[in-house]
Design an enzyme around this catalytic site. Structure first.
Site, short mmCIF file in Angstrom:
data_model
loop_
_atom_site.label_atom_id
_atom_site.label_comp_id
_atom_site.label_asym_id
_atom_site.label_seq_id
_atom_site.Cartn_x
_atom_site.Cartn_y
_atom_site.Cartn_z
N GLY A 50 1.77 34.59 41.62
CA GLY A 50 1.16 35.99 41.84
C GLY A 50 2.35 36.90 42.30
N ALA A 51 2.05 38.08 41.66
CA ALA A 51 3.22 38.87 41.58
C ALA A 51 3.89 39.36 43.14
CB ALA A 51 2.79 40.40 40.93
N ASP A 239 0.12 42.34 37.11
CA ASP A 239 1.64 41.72 37.22
C ASP A 239 2.47 42.97 37.40
OD1 ASP A 239 0.29 39.32 36.75
OD2 ASP A 239 2.02 38.66 37.62
N LYS A 250 -2.78 38.60 33.98
CA LYS A 250 -2.97 37.05 33.16
C LYS A 250 -3.72 37.19 32.07
CE LYS A 250 -1.79 34.06 34.58
NZ LYS A 250 -0.36 33.53 34.42
O1 MRU Z 1 0.94 33.40 36.46
P1 MRU Z 1 0.53 33.73 37.94
O2 MRU Z 1 -0.39 32.90 38.36
O3 MRU Z 1 1.76 34.25 38.67
O4 MRU Z 1 -0.16 35.04 37.49
C1 MRU Z 1 -0.85 35.81 38.38
C2 MRU Z 1 -1.50 37.03 37.91
O5 MRU Z 1 -1.71 37.21 36.82
C3 MRU Z 1 -2.31 37.86 39.13
O6 MRU Z 1 -3.44 38.40 38.46
C4 MRU Z 1 -1.17 39.12 39.25
O7 MRU Z 1 -0.09 38.52 39.82
C5 MRU Z 1 -1.76 39.92 40.63
S1 MRU Z 1 -1.87 38.84 42.06
C6 MRU Z 1 -2.10 39.84 43.43
#
Ligand code: MRU
Length: 348
Positions: A50-51, A239, A250
């Protein structure tokens, strides 16, 4: 004011502590380290994901390394900090928060200091600021975005933009949380989010822990639930968001945005301004391609196809600005035209 039921990344006695999201929902296991290499691996293998969580963990990783390094002078400490920053910046390429946080830490590392204590104090303080700001920012995002949620809404969300994707409280789920705590009777539909299943494993887990009603669907049910009128709003995280309003999130987000447009369902993106990359254009963005085994196997275990089949596994996709109703940030709502209005948010 709001309970922080899940803390995904924390600073505990000078070490970084995180909830290993790979083991959820069945095992709630916390890991701890003062070693940047171990934390870099945890980001790569998605124990931390998660970012915003990645950004916070990377900043704290440099801080704990410096705090616990057995080095005698500033130049040795500075060199180990820069090595840590370099390594952490190679973990995942798409989430902007990682680079934003490491840039802040690097600025602190490169300042002039008179002694090692001053150096350590400044770097650690900057990392802790990034950590604390993340939680405050997420609560603000929730308070800003809650106005879009009406009593009786069913909100579809994708992946996990919740507490488990941040230090605590989440972004898209912050909006849902604040609406819930204000007494709005809402329901969430979570997509399972193949191949890593962040929706099924993480979003469902954290919402259920808090008692917020949630139903799980597979990714390919999105069009049908919209067609049947079972969803009023979509809220996702991001992200990376570009100045022109392109949203990188995602894999599967783009498809959901297209379906939402077709059914006149508002599509909101909730993200801190630390996710907004005002310098890059689409050509500069690297979409992470992950291991083919994530697709060939369920959770890297059960093989569901022919072992050597060719696989595409981009972890993120790009949603164009014309599909985005509004971006909810801690500094306010941004609507089109995005270039103009994102600039305004940054100068406010
Ligand atoms: O591959 P990940 O699980 O790190 O991807 C996370 C996402 O795509 C989330 O939607 C994004 O980071 C926003 S989190 C507040």
């Amino acid at each position: 004011m709001y309970p922080l039921i899940v803390k995904a990344v924390e600073w505990v006695n000078g070490r970084v502590r995180w909830l290993n999201t790979n083991l959820l929902p069945h095992h709630e296991v916390y890991e701890e380290s003062d070693n940047y290499e171990r934390i870099a691996e945890a980001i790569e293998n998605m124990e931390i994901r998660g970012a915003p969580a990645i950004g916070v963990a990377a900043a704290l990783a440099v801080a704990t390394t410096i705090l616990n390094a057995n080095k005698k002078n500033i130049s040795e400490l500075r060199s180990i900090a820069l090595k840590a920053i370099e390594r952490l910046s190679k973990t995942r390429p798409t989430a902007y928060n990682l680079f934003w946080a490491l840039e802040r830490i690097k600025r602190a590392v490169l300042q002039h200091y008179i002694d090692t204590e001053g150096f350590k104090r400044a770097v650690i303080e900057e990392a802790l600021k990034i950590y604390r700001e993340d939680i405050e920012t997420n609560i603000k995002i929730g308070e800003v975005g809650e106005r879009f949620i009406e009593d009786g809404d069913t909100i579809l969300t994708h992946c996990n933009a919740g507490a488990l994707a941040t230090a605590a409280f989440g972004t898209a789920l912050a909006v849902i949380r604040v609406a819930w705590y204000k007494g709005k009777r809402i329901k969430v539909i979570a997509t399972e989010t193949r191949p890593v299943l962040q929706g099924a494993r993480l979003t469902v887990w954290e919402l259920k822990k808090e008692g917020i009603p949630v139903a799980l669907i597979t990714d390919n049910m999105v069009g049908y639930v919209m067609y049947k009128g079972l969803v009023n709003k979509v809220i996702v995280g991001a992200d990376r968001i570009l100045l022109d309003g392109h949203v990188i999130n995602k894999i599967g987000t783009y498809t959901i945005a297209i379906a939402a447009k077709k059914h006149n369902i508002p599509f909101y993106v909730a993200a801190p301004t630390s996710t907004i990359d005002i310098r890059s254009t689409l050509n500069d963005v690297k979409i992470e391609e992950r291991s083919p085994d994530e697709v060939r196997r369920i959770l890297n275990r059960v093989l569901i196809t022919v072992e050597d089949v060719e696989v595409l596994n981009p972890a993120f996709d790009i949603t164009p600005p014309d599909l985005v109703t509004a971006i909810i940030t801690e500094k306010g709502i941004v609507t089109p035209p995005y270039v103009e209005n994102i600039r305004k948010i940054f100068s406010s």
